[in-house]
Design a protein around this motif. Structure first.
Motif, PDB file in Angstrom:
ATOM      1  N   GLN A 175       0.805  -1.208   0.000  1.00  0.00           N
ATOM      2  CA  GLN A 175       0.000   0.000   0.000  1.00  0.00           C
ATOM      3  C   GLN A 175       0.846   1.270   0.000  1.00  0.00           C
ATOM      4  OE1 GLN A 175      -3.103  -0.452  -0.850  1.00  0.00           O
ATOM      5  NE2 GLN A 175      -3.093   1.759  -1.031  1.00  0.00           N
ATOM      6  N   THR A 176       2.063   1.169   0.553  1.00  0.00           N
ATOM      7  CA  THR A 176       2.893   2.373   0.635  1.00  0.00           C
ATOM      8  C   THR A 176       3.338   2.825  -0.751  1.00  0.00           C
ATOM      9  OG1 THR A 176       4.734   0.875   1.007  1.00  0.00           O
ATOM     10  CG2 THR A 176       3.801   1.951   2.943  1.00  0.00           C
ATOM     11  N   ASP A 177       3.552   1.891  -1.661  1.00  0.00           N
ATOM     12  CA  ASP A 177       4.025   2.248  -3.000  1.00  0.00           C
ATOM     13  C   ASP A 177       3.249   1.431  -4.021  1.00  0.00           C
ATOM     14  OD1 ASP A 177       5.414   3.147  -5.140  1.00  0.00           O
ATOM     15  OD2 ASP A 177       7.200   1.925  -4.804  1.00  0.00           O
ATOM     16  N   PRO A 178       1.987   1.813  -4.277  1.00  0.00           N
ATOM     17  CA  PRO A 178       1.146   0.971  -5.143  1.00  0.00           C
ATOM     18  C   PRO A 178       1.678   0.833  -6.558  1.00  0.00           C
ATOM     19  CG  PRO A 178      -0.001   2.994  -4.504  1.00  0.00           C
ATOM     20  CD  PRO A 178       1.276   2.963  -3.738  1.00  0.00           C
ATOM     21  N   GLU A 179       2.464   1.842  -7.046  1.00  0.00           N
ATOM     22  CA  GLU A 179       3.005   1.741  -8.407  1.00  0.00           C
ATOM     23  C   GLU A 179       4.116   0.701  -8.483  1.00  0.00           C
ATOM     24  OE1 GLU A 179       2.266   4.788  -7.288  1.00  0.00           O
ATOM     25  OE2 GLU A 179       1.012   5.720  -8.828  1.00  0.00           O
ATOM     26  N   GLY A 180       4.871   0.522  -7.382  1.00  0.00           N
ATOM     27  CA  GLY A 180       5.980  -0.434  -7.378  1.00  0.00           C
ATOM     28  C   GLY A 180       7.044  -0.078  -8.394  1.00  0.00           C
ATOM     29  N   ILE A 181       7.865  -1.071  -8.709  1.00  0.00           N
ATOM     30  CA  ILE A 181       8.961  -0.832  -9.660  1.00  0.00           C
ATOM     31  C   ILE A 181       8.411  -0.629 -11.077  1.00  0.00           C
ATOM     32  CG2 ILE A 181       9.353  -3.304 -10.059  1.00  0.00           C
ATOM     33  CD1 ILE A 181      12.348  -2.703 -10.273  1.00  0.00           C
ATOM     34  N   GLU A 182       7.218  -1.191 -11.345  1.00  0.00           N
ATOM     35  CA  GLU A 182       6.635  -1.085 -12.693  1.00  0.00           C
ATOM     36  C   GLU A 182       6.218   0.350 -13.029  1.00  0.00           C
ATOM     37  OE1 GLU A 182       3.179  -3.516 -12.511  1.00  0.00           O
ATOM     38  OE2 GLU A 182       4.244  -5.409 -12.652  1.00  0.00           O
ATOM     39  N   GLY A 183       5.735   1.091 -12.024  1.00  0.00           N
ATOM     40  CA  GLY A 183       5.173   2.418 -12.303  1.00  0.00           C
ATOM     41  C   GLY A 183       3.858   2.326 -13.051  1.00  0.00           C
ATOM     42  N   VAL A 184       3.166   1.169 -12.911  1.00  0.00           N
ATOM     43  CA  VAL A 184       1.913   0.951 -13.665  1.00  0.00           C
ATOM     44  C   VAL A 184       0.793   0.610 -12.680  1.00  0.00           C
ATOM     45  CG1 VAL A 184       0.740  -0.521 -15.363  1.00  0.00           C
ATOM     46  CG2 VAL A 184       3.153   0.062 -15.677  1.00  0.00           C
ATOM     47  N   ARG A 185      -0.351   1.277 -12.831  1.00  0.00           N
ATOM     48  CA  ARG A 185      -1.545   0.892 -12.062  1.00  0.00           C
ATOM     49  C   ARG A 185      -2.714   0.795 -13.037  1.00  0.00           C
ATOM     50  NH1 ARG A 185      -2.106   4.570  -6.684  1.00  0.00           N
ATOM     51  NH2 ARG A 185      -3.903   3.223  -6.325  1.00  0.00           N
ATOM     52  N   MET A 186      -3.552  -0.225 -12.840  1.00  0.00           N
ATOM     53  CA  MET A 186      -4.668  -0.434 -13.769  1.00  0.00           C
ATOM     54  C   MET A 186      -6.004  -0.369 -13.050  1.00  0.00           C
ATOM     55  SD  MET A 186      -3.376  -3.327 -16.409  1.00  0.00           S
ATOM     56  CE  MET A 186      -1.829  -3.154 -17.294  1.00  0.00           C
ATOM     57  N   THR A 187      -7.033   0.010 -13.799  1.00  0.00           N
ATOM     58  CA  THR A 187      -8.371   0.063 -13.206  1.00  0.00           C
ATOM     59  C   THR A 187      -8.812  -1.339 -12.776  1.00  0.00           C
ATOM     60  OG1 THR A 187      -9.187  -0.005 -15.481  1.00  0.00           O
ATOM     61  CG2 THR A 187      -9.245   2.120 -14.375  1.00  0.00           C
ATOM     62  N   TRP A 188      -8.486  -2.345 -13.590  1.00  0.00           N
ATOM     63  CA  TRP A 188      -8.837  -3.734 -13.266  1.00  0.00           C
ATOM     64  C   TRP A 188      -7.566  -4.585 -13.304  1.00  0.00           C
ATOM     65  CZ3 TRP A 188     -13.832  -4.213 -11.868  1.00  0.00           C
ATOM     66  CH2 TRP A 188     -14.748  -3.272 -12.360  1.00  0.00           C
ATOM     67  N   LEU A 189      -7.311  -5.335 -12.221  1.00  0.00           N
ATOM     68  CA  LEU A 189      -6.147  -6.232 -12.215  1.00  0.00           C
ATOM     69  C   LEU A 189      -6.416  -7.476 -13.047  1.00  0.00           C
ATOM     70  CD1 LEU A 189      -4.659  -6.253  -8.602  1.00  0.00           C
ATOM     71  CD2 LEU A 189      -3.627  -5.399 -10.679  1.00  0.00           C
ATOM     72  N   ASN A 190      -7.686  -7.905 -13.048  1.00  0.00           N
ATOM     73  CA  ASN A 190      -8.085  -9.054 -13.868  1.00  0.00           C
ATOM     74  C   ASN A 190      -9.003  -8.537 -14.973  1.00  0.00           C
ATOM     75  OD1 ASN A 190      -6.783 -10.850 -12.033  1.00  0.00           O
ATOM     76  ND2 ASN A 190      -8.523 -10.583 -10.650  1.00  0.00           N
ATOM     77  N   TRP A 191      -8.757  -9.007 -16.201  1.00  0.00           N
ATOM     78  CA  TRP A 191      -9.471  -8.432 -17.349  1.00  0.00           C
ATOM     79  C   TRP A 191     -10.588  -9.343 -17.842  1.00  0.00           C
ATOM     80  CZ3 TRP A 191      -6.234  -5.355 -21.397  1.00  0.00           C
ATOM     81  CH2 TRP A 191      -5.404  -4.438 -20.728  1.00  0.00           C
ATOM     82  N   PRO A 192     -11.772  -8.751 -18.166  1.00  0.00           N
ATOM     83  CA  PRO A 192     -12.839  -9.564 -18.764  1.00  0.00           C
ATOM     84  C   PRO A 192     -12.417 -10.035 -20.158  1.00  0.00           C
ATOM     85  CG  PRO A 192     -13.408  -7.226 -18.763  1.00  0.00           C
ATOM     86  CD  PRO A 192     -12.137  -7.348 -17.996  1.00  0.00           C
ATOM     87  N   ARG A 193     -12.912 -11.205 -20.555  1.00  0.00           N
ATOM     88  CA  ARG A 193     -12.424 -11.860 -21.771  1.00  0.00           C
ATOM     89  C   ARG A 193     -12.948 -11.220 -23.063  1.00  0.00           C
ATOM     90  NH1 ARG A 193      -8.300 -14.142 -24.120  1.00  0.00           N
ATOM     91  NH2 ARG A 193      -7.740 -16.140 -23.285  1.00  0.00           N
ATOM     92  N   SER A 194     -14.209 -10.739 -23.028  1.00  0.00           N
ATOM     93  CA  SER A 194     -14.806 -10.293 -24.299  1.00  0.00           C
ATOM     94  C   SER A 194     -15.193  -8.817 -24.235  1.00  0.00           C
ATOM     95  CB  SER A 194     -16.050 -11.115 -24.611  1.00  0.00           C
ATOM     96  OG  SER A 194     -17.070 -10.793 -23.675  1.00  0.00           O
ATOM     97  N   LYS A 195     -15.468  -8.277 -25.412  1.00  0.00           N
ATOM     98  CA  LYS A 195     -15.844  -6.864 -25.527  1.00  0.00           C
ATOM     99  C   LYS A 195     -17.141  -6.577 -24.764  1.00  0.00           C
ATOM    100  CE  LYS A 195     -15.750  -3.518 -29.339  1.00  0.00           C
ATOM    101  NZ  LYS A 195     -14.341  -3.199 -29.436  1.00  0.00           N
ATOM    102  N   VAL A 196     -18.093  -7.507 -24.870  1.00  0.00           N
ATOM    103  CA  VAL A 196     -19.391  -7.322 -24.205  1.00  0.00           C
ATOM    104  C   VAL A 196     -19.214  -7.276 -22.697  1.00  0.00           C
ATOM    105  CG1 VAL A 196     -21.666  -8.352 -23.824  1.00  0.00           C
ATOM    106  CG2 VAL A 196     -20.603  -8.462 -26.090  1.00  0.00           C
ATOM    107  N   GLU A 197     -18.429  -8.233 -22.160  1.00  0.00           N
ATOM    108  CA  GLU A 197     -18.193  -8.269 -20.713  1.00  0.00           C
ATOM    109  C   GLU A 197     -17.460  -7.006 -20.259  1.00  0.00           C
ATOM    110  OE1 GLU A 197     -19.434 -10.305 -18.599  1.00  0.00           O
ATOM    111  OE2 GLU A 197     -20.324 -11.642 -20.074  1.00  0.00           O
TER     112      GLU A 197
END
Length: 782
Positions: free
Chosen positions: A8-30
């Motif tokens: 929590q102290t450094d959510p960006e980590g070494i990557e410097g990347v944060r995403m809205t969703w950590l797991n991605w839905p498979r299809s466009k509709v989802e």
């Protein structure tokens, strides 16, 4: 492999990347049912203690050009690696022959998803001289249509800045008022100036021709021109009086010449008729500056640093007429299309931005004036080139002085200003890129990963960032291509994205930062649990704010409040737990619990409610919202409030009017300003001077603590925020009250108000009423 738990102290980590969703839905509709777009916030060159710098060139896949990374499958016996993006089998070159399971190169270590390569200069085709890293150029532009005091403050800031520049930095100077004066610093015998008319638009070739730097400069050199050989060829090392070196000198050599030039510089002498504005040709000055820099060597990093003291009224880029009876355009004028200069000026700065991007140069604007100066029009050029912008009331104000100083500071305080950046993105085959919101320009590089819909700078997989620094942040919007038939439990449930950022660091070295991230595909048709657990509400809130700001600029008649409300209702309807038509049964998973409150503050923020701000201020706020990190952007949307009281540690309190108490000091950080608010009793004691009496040391300490904390915030931040120190019921208390949730207003003051607290005179709904309405609408049968 699921994404690791982020500290929590450094959510960006070494990557410097944060995403809205950590797991991605498979299809466009989802994906569309998830309401919040799939997006990543990336800080391309964010420093990190664990970041490894490798002194050799990266190994690239021969099909898709992605770089060797920890997610590649490696056969150590056959010396082959398989690219996770295109599944191409690549052979390791000879110098990797000693690698094994126990002797891996750094780029294959799983704990180095980000790694940086230091590219030797001879591998950089842009450098004409493999021995010397090109010196950065700083071209200062000073507006002289100001009162004496303002000009003196700007000049002293400039002198201090030039003294802080590295010795090898090349410095140029242009002053302007009704006309533009390009100062030839290399001519030491006397002060020599080239003057350009402020009312005439100049092309790059015309500027170079006039300065004696054009292709035919040798033929056309009249009595006032220096003879030069040829056009914008690499003249940087060709003697002191040749080519562009007549106008640009190393900082170590020109400090004295510039100091004496600034001492002699007076306010613009052009007469101003009563009832008129000064004739100020900001557009031509910037055009001439861009033209002059066009003669520098390709690949040389350069910044145009403009100090502007008022609106442009002359020549291209003018935002208002000379007549003072005509006010500068407001938001209302822009909505009604009643701003006659606006479109023309935006078009001019758009073209200027394109020219600067093609040259690889940056435009920074420091505007200090009580009226607007045209940031709304310049925004397009500033953002395209990755420039910095600071808006202050006066050149003598700490917001300008301290921010200006920060640009040139070294060491810990350094902004890490870098030049000539390009960002490329490679991704797994089912992922498409819609575009980027942030300080960059599309390079129009087409490929299979380009989506049909465009958000921001799109239609490409590569972007140019003429200027970037260690805190620069971009928002990348992704789309999932509809491949219903691909089985989520198939051979690879992981998706991969690689960000490649090449740039010239502040010490002139070429670097390549490679960040490779992996996330998991999930089949959301089987349930939402995986999606919910991987939701990052801070990133989602900032992405929604950036998207709303973008839509307000590009879509006519866009109602941002309704759009935010609709998205919030859909999100709560999809991910909340409730019985249909029973608002009392509504609950939200902790992963979403802060989101409605941040959206409530976004609706009230200066990004959505532009009513009380000028178009310049709105443009300024949006530029910073789009380029700052997630944690900074959250503070802009939802300020933090800390309470200081006797016998207690400082504690965060609710952003609510009920947090005000007579015996408390509150510290509000709203990013653009930091407010120290003294409760009534504290203010009375301070006015009586108790803090200076013996035996009242704890009170003196209580008064000092918020000031110390405020200084820490100010020291860390760019642009430097405005410090407001105020008392309860004082006129400047409005800086705090405007940000608080109005749970106690003049309507319900009797039942809600605590003793020593306050009320807010507003008809705005409070957070409690907002949440009640949200619950009622979310549980309705759709």
């Amino acid at each position: 492999m699921a994404a690791p738990e982020l500290a929590q102290t450094d959510p960006e980590g070494i990557e410097g990347v944060r995403m809205t969703w950590l797991n991605w839905p498979r299809s466009k509709v989802e994906a569309s049912k998830c309401v919040i777009p799939i997006a990543a916030s990336i800080q391309p060159i964010r420093p990190h203690v664990d970041l490894q710098i490798l002194p050799y060139a990266p190994l690239r896949c021969k099909t898709c050009s992605s770089v060797l990374n920890p997610f590649c499958r490696v056969d150590f016996t056959a010396l082959i690696w398989i690219c996770p993006f295109c599944f191409q089998r690549n052979h390791f070159p000879q110098h990797y022959s000693s690698i094994s399971q126990t002797n891996m190169p750094a780029e294959l270590y799983p704990n180095f998803p980000s790694i940086e390569y230091s590219i030797p200069n001879n591998q950089n085709p842009q450098n004409y001289n493999p021995v010397v890293a090109p010196s950065p150029i700083f071209l200062f532009i000073l507006d002289t249509c100001m009162i004496e005091e303002e000009l003196e403050a700007a000049k002293s800031a400039l002198k201090r800045a030039i003294g802080m520049l590295p010795d090898n930095a090349m410095v140029g100077f242009i002053s302007y008022g009704t006309q533009v004066q390009v100062h030839e610093l290399g001519f030491s015998e006397m002060s020599k100036v080239y003057v350009f008319r402020g009312s005439k638009d100049m092309s790059k070739d015309q500027v170079l021709e006039q300065l004696g730097l054009g292709v035919s400069g040798g033929r056309r050199s009249g009595p006032g021109m220096q003879k030069t050989g040829g056009g914008p060829s690499p003249l940087a090392g060709a003697g002191p009086n040749s080519g562009i070196n007549r106008f640009l000198l190393p900082a170590s050599e020109c400090e004295y010449a510039l100091d004496s030039l600034l001492d002699e510089l007076a306010t613009d002498q052009w007469p101003v008729a009563p009832g008129n504005r000064a004739l100020r040709c900001t557009g031509v000055a910037l055009s001439v500056a861009a033209g002059l820099l066009g003669a520098s060597t390709a690949g040389t990093g350069a910044r145009i640093i403009a100090l502007v003291g008022g609106p442009c009224t002359e020549g291209p880029g003018a935002i208002v007429s000379k007549d003072l009876s005509e006010p500068v355009r407001s938001h209302k004028d822009l909505d009604k299309d009643a701003a006659p200069f606006f479109r023309k000026a935006v078009h001019f700065y758009d073209e200027l931005g394109k020219q600067l991007v093609s040259q690889g140069h940056v435009l920074d604007v420091f505007a200090s004036a009580l009226d607007q100066v045209g940031i709304a029009e310049m925004k397009v050029a500033i953002e395209k080139t990755g420039g910095l912008v600071v808006l202050a009331e006066s050149f003598a104000h700490s917001v300008f002085k301290d921010s200006f100083k920060r640009i040139f500071e070294d060491g810990e305080q350094s902004l890490g200003l870098s030049f000539n950046g390009t960002l490329e993105i490679n991704c797994s085959k089912d992922i498409k890129i819609q575009g980027i919101i942030g300080p960059c320009t599309s390079l129009e590089k087409k490929g299979p990963a380009v989506a049909n819909t465009v958000i921001g700078q799109g239609n490409t997989t590569a972007w140019k960032m003429c200027g970037l620094d260690r805190s620069t942040c971009l928002t990348v919007f992704f789309d999932v291509s509809s491949s219903e038939k691909s089985d989520p439990a198939g051979p690879n449930p992981q998706l991969y994205i690689q960000f490649l950022t090449s740039y010239q660091s502040h010490d002139g070295q070429m670097r390549l930062r490679v960040t490779t991230v992996t996330r998991r595909w999930v089949d959301s048709s089987l349930g939402n649990e995986d999606l919910v657990q991987g939701f990052d509400q801070e990133v989602a809130a900032v992405v929604l704010a950036r998207l709303a700001s973008y839509k307000m600029e590009v879509e006519e008649g866009f109602d941002a409040t309704r759009w935010v409300d609709r998205n919030l209702i859909r999100l709560c309807s999809k991910f909340g737990d409730y019985r249909k038509d029973d608002p009392a049964s509504f609950t939200l998973n902790p992963c979403f619990s802060l989101f409605p409150q941040i959206m409530f503050n976004l609706r009230r923020s200066q990004f959505v409610q532009v009513f009380n701000n000028s178009p310049d201020e709105t443009a300024y706020f949006r530029i910073l919202l789009n380029r700052e990190s997630i944690s900074n952007a959250i503070v802009m949307i939802q300020p933090s409030l800390v309470s200081y009281a006797f016998n207690a540690h400082p504690v965060p309190v609710l952003l609510d009017v009920q947090s005000i108490a007579a015996d408390r000091i509150l510290l509000l950080d709203s990013y653009f300003s930091v407010v120290i608010f003294h409760g009534m009793t504290i203010a009375q004691w301070r006015n009586m001077g108790y803090q200076n009496q013996q035996g009242h040391e704890p009170f003196a300490q209580l008064l000092q603590s918020p000031h110390d904390e405020a200084q820490l915030i100010i020291r860390e931040r760019f642009p430097v925020p405005r410090l407001v120190v105020c008392d309860q019921h004082g006129s400047q208390a409005r800086f705090l009250l405007a940000k608080l949730n109005p749970s106690a207003t003049y309507n319900n003051a009797n039942e809600m108000m605590n003793s020593g607290s306050d009320v807010i005179f507003t008809d705005d709904v409070s957070l409690q009423v907002f949440i009640e309405h949200l619950q009622r609408l979310a549980v309705q049968a759709s």
